[in-house]
Enzyme design. Sequence first.
Site, PDB file in Angstrom:
ATOM      1  N   CYS A 122       6.279   5.935   7.848  1.00  0.00           N
ATOM      2  CA  CYS A 122       5.908   6.323   6.240  1.00  0.00           C
ATOM      3  C   CYS A 122       6.776   7.966   5.904  1.00  0.00           C
ATOM      4  O   CYS A 122       7.416   8.576   5.088  1.00  0.00           O
ATOM      5  CB  CYS A 122       4.815   6.564   5.650  1.00  0.00           C
ATOM      6  SG  CYS A 122       3.678   4.523   5.619  1.00  0.00           S
ATOM      7  N   HIS A 257       4.753  10.390  -0.759  1.00  0.00           N
ATOM      8  CA  HIS A 257       4.681   9.540  -0.903  1.00  0.00           C
ATOM      9  C   HIS A 257       4.092   7.916  -1.334  1.00  0.00           C
ATOM     10  O   HIS A 257       2.452   8.850  -1.619  1.00  0.00           O
ATOM     11  CB  HIS A 257       4.608   9.426   0.785  1.00  0.00           C
ATOM     12  CG  HIS A 257       4.297   7.622   1.469  1.00  0.00           C
ATOM     13  ND1 HIS A 257       5.167   6.679   1.309  1.00  0.00           N
ATOM     14  CD2 HIS A 257       2.902   7.855   2.620  1.00  0.00           C
ATOM     15  CE1 HIS A 257       4.031   5.398   1.941  1.00  0.00           C
ATOM     16  NE2 HIS A 257       2.542   5.793   2.046  1.00  0.00           N
ATOM     17  N   ASN A 288       3.477   0.272  -1.554  1.00  0.00           N
ATOM     18  CA  ASN A 288       3.594   1.242  -0.762  1.00  0.00           C
ATOM     19  C   ASN A 288       4.528   0.880   0.269  1.00  0.00           C
ATOM     20  O   ASN A 288       5.037  -0.326   0.831  1.00  0.00           O
ATOM     21  CB  ASN A 288       2.431   1.318   0.432  1.00  0.00           C
ATOM     22  CG  ASN A 288       2.528   2.625   1.250  1.00  0.00           C
ATOM     23  OD1 ASN A 288       3.494   2.490   2.008  1.00  0.00           O
ATOM     24  ND2 ASN A 288       1.153   2.976   1.419  1.00  0.00           N
TER      25      ASN A 288
HETATM   26  O1  UT7 Z   1       1.247   5.056   4.054  1.00  0.00           O
HETATM   27  C1  UT7 Z   1       0.551   4.849   4.667  1.00  0.00           C
HETATM   28  C2  UT7 Z   1      -0.100   5.832   4.204  1.00  0.00           C
HETATM   29  N1  UT7 Z   1      -1.549   4.781   4.065  1.00  0.00           N
HETATM   30  C3  UT7 Z   1      -2.416   5.852   3.433  1.00  0.00           C
HETATM   31  O2  UT7 Z   1      -2.191   7.049   2.829  1.00  0.00           O
HETATM   32  C4  UT7 Z   1      -3.361   4.912   2.422  1.00  0.00           C
HETATM   33  C5  UT7 Z   1      -4.896   5.274   2.210  1.00  0.00           C
HETATM   34  N2  UT7 Z   1      -5.664   4.690   2.097  1.00  0.00           N
HETATM   35  C6  UT7 Z   1      -5.588   4.046   0.813  1.00  0.00           C
HETATM   36  O3  UT7 Z   1      -5.424   3.626  -0.092  1.00  0.00           O
HETATM   37  C7  UT7 Z   1      -6.825   3.724   0.651  1.00  0.00           C
HETATM   38  O4  UT7 Z   1      -7.991   3.321   1.310  1.00  0.00           O
HETATM   39  C8  UT7 Z   1      -7.388   1.783   0.611  1.00  0.00           C
HETATM   40  C9  UT7 Z   1      -6.722   1.073  -0.871  1.00  0.00           C
HETATM   41  C10 UT7 Z   1      -6.153   0.725   1.251  1.00  0.00           C
HETATM   42  C11 UT7 Z   1      -8.757   1.346   0.222  1.00  0.00           C
HETATM   43  O5  UT7 Z   1      -9.650   1.930  -0.858  1.00  0.00           O
HETATM   44  P1  UT7 Z   1     -11.424   2.640  -0.095  1.00  0.00           P
HETATM   45  O6  UT7 Z   1     -11.294   3.168  -0.997  1.00  0.00           O
HETATM   46  O7  UT7 Z   1     -10.626   3.516   1.477  1.00  0.00           O
HETATM   47  O8  UT7 Z   1     -11.944   1.208   0.172  1.00  0.00           O
HETATM   48  P2  UT7 Z   1     -12.910   1.393   1.016  1.00  0.00           P
HETATM   49  O9  UT7 Z   1     -11.649   1.083   2.853  1.00  0.00           O
HETATM   50  O10 UT7 Z   1     -13.103   2.786   1.477  1.00  0.00           O
HETATM   51  O11 UT7 Z   1     -13.899   0.077   0.400  1.00  0.00           O
HETATM   52  C12 UT7 Z   1     -14.845   0.089  -0.563  1.00  0.00           C
HETATM   53  C13 UT7 Z   1     -14.881  -1.539  -0.873  1.00  0.00           C
HETATM   54  C14 UT7 Z   1     -16.221  -1.426   0.510  1.00  0.00           C
HETATM   55  O12 UT7 Z   1     -17.091  -2.848  -0.077  1.00  0.00           O
HETATM   56  P3  UT7 Z   1     -18.602  -1.635   0.029  1.00  0.00           P
HETATM   57  O13 UT7 Z   1     -18.725  -1.260   1.467  1.00  0.00           O
HETATM   58  O14 UT7 Z   1     -18.542  -0.683  -0.563  1.00  0.00           O
HETATM   59  O15 UT7 Z   1     -19.612  -2.597  -0.784  1.00  0.00           O
HETATM   60  C15 UT7 Z   1     -15.338  -2.825   1.010  1.00  0.00           C
HETATM   61  O16 UT7 Z   1     -15.255  -4.031   1.617  1.00  0.00           O
HETATM   62  O17 UT7 Z   1     -13.965  -2.431  -1.256  1.00  0.00           O
HETATM   63  C16 UT7 Z   1     -14.378  -2.909  -0.754  1.00  0.00           C
HETATM   64  N3  UT7 Z   1     -13.015  -3.542  -0.213  1.00  0.00           N
HETATM   65  C17 UT7 Z   1     -12.888  -4.562  -0.827  1.00  0.00           C
HETATM   66  N4  UT7 Z   1     -12.712  -5.136  -2.160  1.00  0.00           N
HETATM   67  C18 UT7 Z   1     -11.848  -6.160  -3.140  1.00  0.00           C
HETATM   68  C19 UT7 Z   1     -12.114  -3.112   0.471  1.00  0.00           C
HETATM   69  N5  UT7 Z   1     -10.695  -3.771   0.859  1.00  0.00           N
HETATM   70  C20 UT7 Z   1     -11.157  -4.933  -0.616  1.00  0.00           C
HETATM   71  C21 UT7 Z   1     -10.248  -5.355  -1.196  1.00  0.00           C
HETATM   72  N6  UT7 Z   1     -10.247  -6.220  -2.635  1.00  0.00           N
HETATM   73  N7  UT7 Z   1      -8.557  -5.809  -0.809  1.00  0.00           N
END
Ligand code: UT7
Length: 332
Positions: A122, A257, A288
């Site tokens: 990225c 980005h 993204n």
């Molecule tokens: O481009 C290169 C660089 N990349 C980035 O900079 C990306 C950085 N990361 C992100 O943008 C975020 O981490 C994501 C958008 C990918 C994910 O968001 P998050 O707030 O970090 O979610 P998480 O993985 O901490 O998950 C939070 C909750 C979990 O549930 P509990 O444990 O709180 O009950 C997950 O199981 O959301 C749940 N979850 C989902 N729910 C619905 C994880 N993925 C999903 C999903 N749909 N796709």
Amino acid sequence: MTTLRTESGPTYAGVLGVGAYRPSRLVPNSEVVDAIDSSDEWIQQRSGIRTRRFATDEETVVSMSVAAARQALDAAGVDARQVDCVIVATVSHLLQTPSAATAIAHELGTDQAAAFDISAACAGFCHGVALANDMVRGGSAGYALVIGVERLSDITDPTDRGTAFIFADGAGAVVVGPSETPGIGPVVWGSDGEHYDHIRTPDWRDILASGEMKMPCLSMKGNEVFRWASYGMAKVAQQALDRAGVSVDELDCFIPHQANNRITDAMARALKLPDTVKIARDIIDAGNTSAASVPMALQRMIDEGDAKSGDTALLIAFGAGLAYAAQVVVVP
Ligand code: UT7
């Protein structure tokens, strides 16, 4: 002993033209949610994304790059035959070798140009701009094309909850060439290889050993990357501003980005950007697009009148490696 003659270029270089290519197929959240047990609301809330674009079979890494590059060349008033170097930032050109850049240079009609791909994920586009700036100023290229391009839909597992809703396709390009005034500020770049595994594709040999022939798709420790970017990247962005001698009050545009709207918000807060700074939000309907996201967002801001000629724009990109790069540029 013979002393070698050396060459140097003009004192300053700048971005002379910008172009972008957005694939034709619009993919709303509703199309990706079922396979990952998610919802439109969750995706919008966690990332800002409403829709993204996926390339059709005809919209290849090469064809999308050529379209974006032609637009950038037209905007710059530079003929493809004047280009001495084509730098392509991508992780989704699916040939180990040769590079996408030589095919793109050929399609553009600039066969004599040096052409190579860089692998900085990225962060690749901002690495490319830094290289092009130094090449022009160092005299090794009169004009350089920098392209960021991805077809991440090829290497994203539609059933992976952590990536399927984020990654998308597209291309962006800029022409870098001589400038009467400084058009590209000093780059602040680096890497954090301790987190090498945070975003990656599997090793081909492991796929072969598993006996399951499938595309090596991206995996991401999203939350870890999110925290790393939200806390660390604002400092890098601030250094880029400081090195260019631009205060936040003098800044016109912030074009990070397009990883996640919440990361953009966190950086804007940490940088204490005043309301006068226009912030890129292309992620909302582009997703993204990794190496393509910064030039695509820049192009959109120019199209929509948010970035005007002569404006200062802070670019910052970060991703797999982990790798990052930032610089201030003047909008052409
Ligand atoms: O481009 C290169 C660089 N990349 C980035 O900079 C990306 C950085 N990361 C992100 O943008 C975020 O981490 C994501 C958008 C990918 C994910 O968001 P998050 O707030 O970090 O979610 P998480 O993985 O901490 O998950 C939070 C909750 C979990 O549930 P509990 O444990 O709180 O009950 C997950 O199981 O959301 C749940 N979850 C989902 N729910 C619905 C994880 N993925 C999903 C999903 N749909 N796709």
